[in-house]
Design a protein around this motif. Structure first.
Motif, PDB file in Angstrom:
ATOM      1  N   LYS A  14      30.170   3.936   1.996  1.00  0.00           N
ATOM      2  CA  LYS A  14      30.481   3.134   0.811  1.00  0.00           C
ATOM      3  C   LYS A  14      30.384   3.956  -0.471  1.00  0.00           C
ATOM      4  CE  LYS A  14      29.378  -1.449   2.529  1.00  0.00           C
ATOM      5  NZ  LYS A  14      28.483  -2.612   2.403  1.00  0.00           N
ATOM      6  N   SER A  15      29.431   4.891  -0.511  1.00  0.00           N
ATOM      7  CA  SER A  15      29.245   5.703  -1.720  1.00  0.00           C
ATOM      8  C   SER A  15      30.314   6.786  -1.838  1.00  0.00           C
ATOM      9  CB  SER A  15      27.857   6.355  -1.728  1.00  0.00           C
ATOM     10  OG  SER A  15      27.785   7.391  -0.765  1.00  0.00           O
ATOM     11  N   GLY A  16      30.918   7.148  -0.708  1.00  0.00           N
ATOM     12  CA  GLY A  16      31.910   8.215  -0.706  1.00  0.00           C
ATOM     13  C   GLY A  16      31.314   9.605  -0.818  1.00  0.00           C
ATOM     14  N   GLU A  17      29.993   9.706  -0.640  1.00  0.00           N
ATOM     15  CA  GLU A  17      29.322  11.003  -0.753  1.00  0.00           C
ATOM     16  C   GLU A  17      29.471  11.800   0.548  1.00  0.00           C
ATOM     17  OE1 GLU A  17      25.808   9.733  -3.860  1.00  0.00           O
ATOM     18  OE2 GLU A  17      25.376   9.666  -1.729  1.00  0.00           O
ATOM     19  N   ASN A  18      29.624  13.107   0.395  1.00  0.00           N
ATOM     20  CA  ASN A  18      29.671  13.960   1.583  1.00  0.00           C
ATOM     21  C   ASN A  18      28.252  14.175   2.114  1.00  0.00           C
ATOM     22  OD1 ASN A  18      28.446  16.062   0.099  1.00  0.00           O
ATOM     23  ND2 ASN A  18      30.416  16.931  -0.471  1.00  0.00           N
ATOM     24  N   ASP A  19      28.139  14.858   3.250  1.00  0.00           N
ATOM     25  CA  ASP A  19      26.826  15.061   3.875  1.00  0.00           C
ATOM     26  C   ASP A  19      25.865  15.824   2.977  1.00  0.00           C
ATOM     27  OD1 ASP A  19      27.609  13.684   6.108  1.00  0.00           O
ATOM     28  OD2 ASP A  19      27.760  15.443   7.418  1.00  0.00           O
ATOM     29  N   GLN A  20      26.362  16.776   2.224  1.00  0.00           N
ATOM     30  CA  GLN A  20      25.480  17.561   1.362  1.00  0.00           C
ATOM     31  C   GLN A  20      24.867  16.694   0.272  1.00  0.00           C
ATOM     32  OE1 GLN A  20      27.125  21.140  -0.235  1.00  0.00           O
ATOM     33  NE2 GLN A  20      25.309  21.610  -1.429  1.00  0.00           N
ATOM     34  N   ARG A  30      22.045  19.407   4.060  1.00  0.00           N
ATOM     35  CA  ARG A  30      23.254  18.900   4.711  1.00  0.00           C
ATOM     36  C   ARG A  30      23.138  19.036   6.219  1.00  0.00           C
ATOM     37  NH1 ARG A  30      26.620  20.914   7.696  1.00  0.00           N
ATOM     38  NH2 ARG A  30      25.926  23.006   7.227  1.00  0.00           N
ATOM     39  N   ALA A  31      22.660  20.204   6.658  1.00  0.00           N
ATOM     40  CA  ALA A  31      22.552  20.470   8.095  1.00  0.00           C
ATOM     41  C   ALA A  31      21.561  19.512   8.768  1.00  0.00           C
ATOM     42  CB  ALA A  31      22.137  21.913   8.331  1.00  0.00           C
ATOM     43  N   LEU A  32      20.442  19.252   8.122  1.00  0.00           N
ATOM     44  CA  LEU A  32      19.461  18.334   8.701  1.00  0.00           C
ATOM     45  C   LEU A  32      20.016  16.919   8.735  1.00  0.00           C
ATOM     46  CD1 LEU A  32      16.796  17.700   9.972  1.00  0.00           C
ATOM     47  CD2 LEU A  32      15.786  17.600   7.670  1.00  0.00           C
ATOM     48  N   TRP A  33      20.635  16.468   7.655  1.00  0.00           N
ATOM     49  CA  TRP A  33      21.222  15.125   7.654  1.00  0.00           C
ATOM     50  C   TRP A  33      22.280  15.019   8.759  1.00  0.00           C
ATOM     51  CZ3 TRP A  33      21.029  10.331   7.632  1.00  0.00           C
ATOM     52  CH2 TRP A  33      22.142   9.523   7.497  1.00  0.00           C
ATOM     53  N   ASN A  34      23.071  16.046   8.939  1.00  0.00           N
ATOM     54  CA  ASN A  34      24.087  16.032   9.983  1.00  0.00           C
ATOM     55  C   ASN A  34      23.431  15.910  11.357  1.00  0.00           C
ATOM     56  OD1 ASN A  34      26.048  17.405  11.983  1.00  0.00           O
ATOM     57  ND2 ASN A  34      27.311  16.938  10.187  1.00  0.00           N
ATOM     58  N   ALA A  35      22.357  16.641  11.579  1.00  0.00           N
ATOM     59  CA  ALA A  35      21.648  16.573  12.863  1.00  0.00           C
ATOM     60  C   ALA A  35      21.017  15.197  13.076  1.00  0.00           C
ATOM     61  CB  ALA A  35      20.589  17.667  12.943  1.00  0.00           C
ATOM     62  N   VAL A  36      20.470  14.607  12.029  1.00  0.00           N
ATOM     63  CA  VAL A  36      19.864  13.276  12.123  1.00  0.00           C
ATOM     64  C   VAL A  36      20.930  12.239  12.451  1.00  0.00           C
ATOM     65  CG1 VAL A  36      18.763  11.440  10.765  1.00  0.00           C
ATOM     66  CG2 VAL A  36      17.886  13.773  10.631  1.00  0.00           C
ATOM     67  N   ARG A  37      22.032  12.301  11.746  1.00  0.00           N
ATOM     68  CA  ARG A  37      23.065  11.274  11.946  1.00  0.00           C
ATOM     69  C   ARG A  37      23.722  11.372  13.309  1.00  0.00           C
ATOM     70  NH1 ARG A  37      28.399  12.688   8.493  1.00  0.00           N
ATOM     71  NH2 ARG A  37      29.099  10.914   9.658  1.00  0.00           N
ATOM     72  N   HIS A  38      23.662  12.551  13.943  1.00  0.00           N
ATOM     73  CA  HIS A  38      24.229  12.716  15.279  1.00  0.00           C
ATOM     74  C   HIS A  38      23.166  12.635  16.382  1.00  0.00           C
ATOM     75  CE1 HIS A  38      28.302  13.490  14.021  1.00  0.00           C
ATOM     76  NE2 HIS A  38      27.833  14.282  13.072  1.00  0.00           N
ATOM     77  N   GLY A  39      21.931  12.302  16.007  1.00  0.00           N
ATOM     78  CA  GLY A  39      20.880  12.084  16.988  1.00  0.00           C
ATOM     79  C   GLY A  39      20.233  13.330  17.553  1.00  0.00           C
TER      80      GLY A  39
END
Length: 75
Positions: A14-20, A30-39
């Protein structure tokens, strides 16, 4: 996928923000958020605290998330 992560992904969408940008909002890279969101990784208590500072309405989801982490540790 955990309800908390699903909710955060919806807010990111909804915010349109990228992972970073969204990861920084949550106090992580960004890398940690990506890992969290993919489990592949779990959010730490530090990150949950930061998330609650930004999104205080997610308190119940954060507590449920902590319960799932506790169950994993007990195994």
């Amino acid at each position: 996928m955990d309800k908390l992560i699903e909710t955060l992904l919806e807010r990111q969408r909804k915010s349109g923000e990228n992972d970073q940008v969204f990861g920084r909002r949550l106090g992580m890279s960004r890398a940690l958020w990506n890992a969290v969101r993919h489990g592949r990784r779990r959010m730490t208590v530090k990150h949950l605290g930061r998330m609650l500072w930004v999104y205080p309405d997610l308190e119940n989801e954060a507590l449920e998330y902590l319960k799932t982490i506790g169950k994993e540790v007990q195994r």
